[in-house]
Design a protein around this motif. Structure first.
Motif, mmCIF file in Angstrom:
data_model
loop_
_atom_site.group_PDB
_atom_site.id
_atom_site.type_symbol
_atom_site.label_atom_id
_atom_site.label_comp_id
_atom_site.label_asym_id
_atom_site.label_seq_id
_atom_site.Cartn_x
_atom_site.Cartn_y
_atom_site.Cartn_z
ATOM 1 N N TRP A 103 0.815 -1.209 0.000
ATOM 2 C CA TRP A 103 0.000 0.000 0.000
ATOM 3 C C TRP A 103 0.854 1.267 0.000
ATOM 4 N N GLU A 104 2.056 1.201 0.565
ATOM 5 C CA GLU A 104 2.921 2.392 0.562
ATOM 6 C C GLU A 104 3.291 2.802 -0.865
ATOM 7 N N GLY A 116 21.623 -9.895 3.192
ATOM 8 C CA GLY A 116 21.955 -9.256 1.929
ATOM 9 C C GLY A 116 20.668 -8.910 1.204
ATOM 10 N N VAL A 117 20.508 -7.645 0.839
ATOM 11 C CA VAL A 117 19.268 -7.224 0.187
ATOM 12 C C VAL A 117 19.560 -6.699 -1.212
ATOM 13 N N MET A 118 18.659 -6.975 -2.132
ATOM 14 C CA MET A 118 18.716 -6.409 -3.473
ATOM 15 C C MET A 118 17.343 -5.828 -3.778
ATOM 16 N N TYR A 119 17.261 -4.507 -3.676
ATOM 17 C CA TYR A 119 16.009 -3.811 -3.913
ATOM 18 C C TYR A 119 16.136 -3.004 -5.208
ATOM 19 N N PRO A 120 15.249 -3.225 -6.171
ATOM 20 C CA PRO A 120 15.365 -2.529 -7.455
ATOM 21 C C PRO A 120 15.023 -1.054 -7.360
ATOM 22 N N ASN A 121 15.441 -0.331 -8.352
ATOM 23 C CA ASN A 121 15.142 1.101 -8.427
ATOM 24 C C ASN A 121 13.770 1.280 -9.074
ATOM 25 N N ASP A 122 12.725 0.996 -8.290
ATOM 26 C CA ASP A 122 11.360 1.143 -8.781
ATOM 27 C C ASP A 122 10.462 1.453 -7.595
ATOM 28 N N ALA A 123 9.156 1.536 -7.819
ATOM 29 C CA ALA A 123 8.231 1.924 -6.750
ATOM 30 C C ALA A 123 8.309 0.974 -5.573
ATOM 31 N N ASP A 124 8.358 -0.319 -5.855
ATOM 32 C CA ASP A 124 8.425 -1.304 -4.782
ATOM 33 C C ASP A 124 9.744 -1.241 -4.030
ATOM 34 N N GLY A 125 10.825 -1.314 -4.809
ATOM 35 C CA GLY A 125 12.142 -1.335 -4.191
ATOM 36 C C GLY A 125 12.411 -0.103 -3.350
ATOM 37 N N ASN A 126 12.010 1.048 -3.843
ATOM 38 C CA ASN A 126 12.251 2.285 -3.103
ATOM 39 C C ASN A 126 11.419 2.356 -1.827
ATOM 40 N N ALA A 127 10.175 1.857 -1.882
ATOM 41 C CA ALA A 127 9.341 1.834 -0.683
ATOM 42 C C ALA A 127 9.914 0.884 0.356
ATOM 43 N N PHE A 181 -1.527 -5.969 1.943
ATOM 44 C CA PHE A 181 -0.307 -5.884 2.724
ATOM 45 C C PHE A 181 0.461 -4.585 2.523
ATOM 46 N N GLY A 182 1.262 -4.283 3.541
ATOM 47 C CA GLY A 182 2.185 -3.159 3.482
ATOM 48 C C GLY A 182 3.501 -3.548 4.111
ATOM 49 N N VAL A 183 4.370 -2.586 4.281
ATOM 50 C CA VAL A 183 5.700 -2.842 4.826
ATOM 51 C C VAL A 183 5.620 -3.434 6.223
ATOM 52 N N GLU A 184 4.679 -2.990 7.040
ATOM 53 C CA GLU A 184 4.576 -3.507 8.399
ATOM 54 C C GLU A 184 4.272 -5.002 8.408
ATOM 55 N N GLU A 185 3.453 -5.442 7.458
ATOM 56 C CA GLU A 185 3.145 -6.873 7.378
ATOM 57 C C GLU A 185 4.377 -7.670 6.947
ATOM 58 N N TRP A 219 1.483 2.278 -3.438
ATOM 59 C CA TRP A 219 0.246 2.805 -4.033
ATOM 60 C C TRP A 219 -0.048 4.209 -3.504
ATOM 61 N N TYR A 220 0.062 4.396 -2.203
ATOM 62 C CA TYR A 220 -0.345 5.655 -1.566
ATOM 63 C C TYR A 220 0.706 6.750 -1.754
ATOM 64 N N PHE A 221 1.908 6.491 -1.279
ATOM 65 C CA PHE A 221 2.962 7.495 -1.404
ATOM 66 C C PHE A 221 3.512 7.554 -2.828
ATOM 67 N N GLY A 222 3.489 6.409 -3.516
ATOM 68 C CA GLY A 222 3.979 6.377 -4.894
ATOM 69 C C GLY A 222 3.128 7.184 -5.846
ATOM 70 N N ARG A 223 1.914 7.529 -5.435
ATOM 71 C CA ARG A 223 1.015 8.319 -6.278
ATOM 72 C C ARG A 223 0.876 9.758 -5.770
ATOM 73 N N GLY A 224 1.747 10.168 -4.853
ATOM 74 C CA GLY A 224 1.797 11.570 -4.485
ATOM 75 C C GLY A 224 1.298 11.946 -3.107
ATOM 76 N N ALA A 225 0.764 10.988 -2.339
ATOM 77 C CA ALA A 225 0.346 11.310 -0.974
ATOM 78 C C ALA A 225 1.584 11.600 -0.120
ATOM 79 N N LYS A 226 1.403 12.476 0.881
ATOM 80 C CA LYS A 226 2.516 12.865 1.740
ATOM 81 C C LYS A 226 2.280 12.381 3.171
#
Length: 439
Positions: A149-150, A197-208, A174-178, A152-159
């Protein structure tokens, strides 16, 4: 996530205006010819759009949607009772082909040319965000699920801390807390050095995930080894693998699309990294049997997480089927192994039609949006409650720790998908003990 999902660099063929219109017309004709349009359009008809990725790199998310939609259409064959009246129902489903631009085009077509009353969108930011943005701009109620949800919510401009900027669009799941709860629960089941070891892509999911999940895991006592964001489509992971080996990581976590993880994990095996990994925990890929089967023996004992599992003890409010009935029915009809997307897509239909039934006026866009904003129901995937979310327009949902293991001898399929922890929904029974990746 099992799904934390990327933002728009998939190599799916973009559509020209002419080809898009042609494909839309052809799709509509196919619907009519196959009888999937339940009723002709009239003032007594409710039109519901359903957009998902059924082909392309994200096609695993939509593979089971045809089966789920047929169940829904059968359940609605005699209409929907709402506001003291029986409404004919037409579900207009569309395939994004895993292309975010096409997702937005399809949404606009359903809004402007098909005059839908409600939009349903499922699976990944590449699908959901452009659809939700089109609905928000046009004043069409939209409900979605299967992405954090993060994103979706913050990725679309919510603050953070500010009022929600959204009036028409709503998301559950689900969200990050889950993920945090599930991962801490899962990773403490096996003794490790707690180096991740983490590999997070440079995209909406990875950045969140990098922003919200990694710090929470650090606070829980895990050491995060992060080589930095990588671009989707990367083919050489030598530098990341060398860092993980040097740091001695024993847990690996990533949120990639399937081709990226397959490339990374094969290279990790060739370069000696997999031998030191005790827990391989992946999301967005590894959700479906085909993802794991493609890896051969390297796929066995990979940890995943489920936003739905056939062990979930809930029934569909739309069709009445249980989790086991849904999974078994799909396997019988298709000859393929069940996937967690079955329950997620059906849960979206459950929630969407529950909102329509609760609306004061199903032909009023404002009334339908208000019904979603106050919706409290229990779908086949669990509770949906928009009255008590972490932010407005959001209802959180569970992520359950799982693992892919070799199926018992004599099983119909090669793999078994077992529940190993249930911190985010204790109603889901744990079915197996977590096995070390190299156990």
């Amino acid at each position: 996530m099992n799904g934390i999902f990327r933002s728009g660099k998939i190599n799916a063929a973009s559509l020209s205006r002419r080809s898009f219109i042609a494909s839309t017309v052809a799709g509509g004709a196919a619907l009519a010819l196959t009888g999937r349009t339940v009723f002709a359009q009239s003032s007594d008809t409710l039109k519901v759009g359903f957009i998902s990725p059924r082909t392309g790199p994200l096609g695993g998310f939509g593979e089971t949607d045809g089966y789920v939609l047929e169940l829904a259409r059968k359940a609605l064959a005699n209409g929907l009772q709402a506001g003291g009246k029986t409404w004919k129902v037409e579900i207009l489903d569309q395939d994004t082909q895993s292309d975010p631009s096409r997702a937005g085009q399809l949404a606009k077509d359903l809004i402007n040319n098909q005059a839908i009353d409600l939009m349903l969108a499922v699976s990944t930011p590449e699908t959901i965000n452009p659809v939700a943005d089109a609905c928000e701009a046009s004043g069409i109620p939209c409900l979605s699920t299967v992405m954090p949800w993060e994103a979706w919510y913050f990725g679309r401009g919510a603050k953070p801390g500010a009022p929600s900027p959204f009036k028409w669009t709503y998301h559950f799941g689900f969200g990050v807390e889950e993920f945090h709860k599930a991962y801490v629960s899962q990773w403490n089941l096996i003794e490790t050095n707690k180096k991740v070891g983490v590999m997070y892509p440079n995209d909406a999911d990875g950045n969140a995930i990098r922003t919200h999940l990694a710090p929470a895991l650090s606070k829980a006592g895990f050491t995060i080894v992060d080589p930095g964001a990588y671009e989707t489509g990367t083919t050489d992971f030598t530098a990341q693998i060398a860092l993980f080996r040097q740091e001695g990581v024993e847990i690996f976590n990533s949120f990639p699309i399937p081709p990226d993880f397959a490339a990374f994990w094969r290279q990790a095996a060739q370069q000696g990294l997999t031998q030191q990994i005790k827990i391989c925990q992946i999301a967005k890929t590894g959700l479906f049997p085909s993802d794991i089967e493609a890896l051969g023996d390297l796929g066995l004992n990979i940890g995943s997480a489920a936003y739905w599992h056939k062990a979930f003890p809930y029934k569909s409010t739309l069709t009445g089927v249980s989790g086991t009935e849904l999974a078994d029915g799909y396997e019988t009809a298709s000859g393929k192994q069940w996937t967690q997307q079955l329950g997620a897509s059906l849960a979206l239909l459950d929630a969407g039609f529950d909102a329509l039934k609760a609306s004061a006026d199903v032909k009023s866009k404002e009334a339908v949006a208000k019904a979603i904003s106050t919706l409290k129901t229990t779908t086949i995937a669990g509770k949906v409650d928009f009255t008590s979310g972490p932010v407005a327009n959001v209802s959180p949902g569970p992520i359950i720790g799982t693992q892919w293991v070799k199926a018992p001898e004599g099983s119909k399929f090669a793999l078994d998908y077992v529940v190993t922890e249930n911190a985010t929904d204790p109603n889901v029974p744990v079915g197996a003990k977590l096995t070390a990746y190299n156990g």
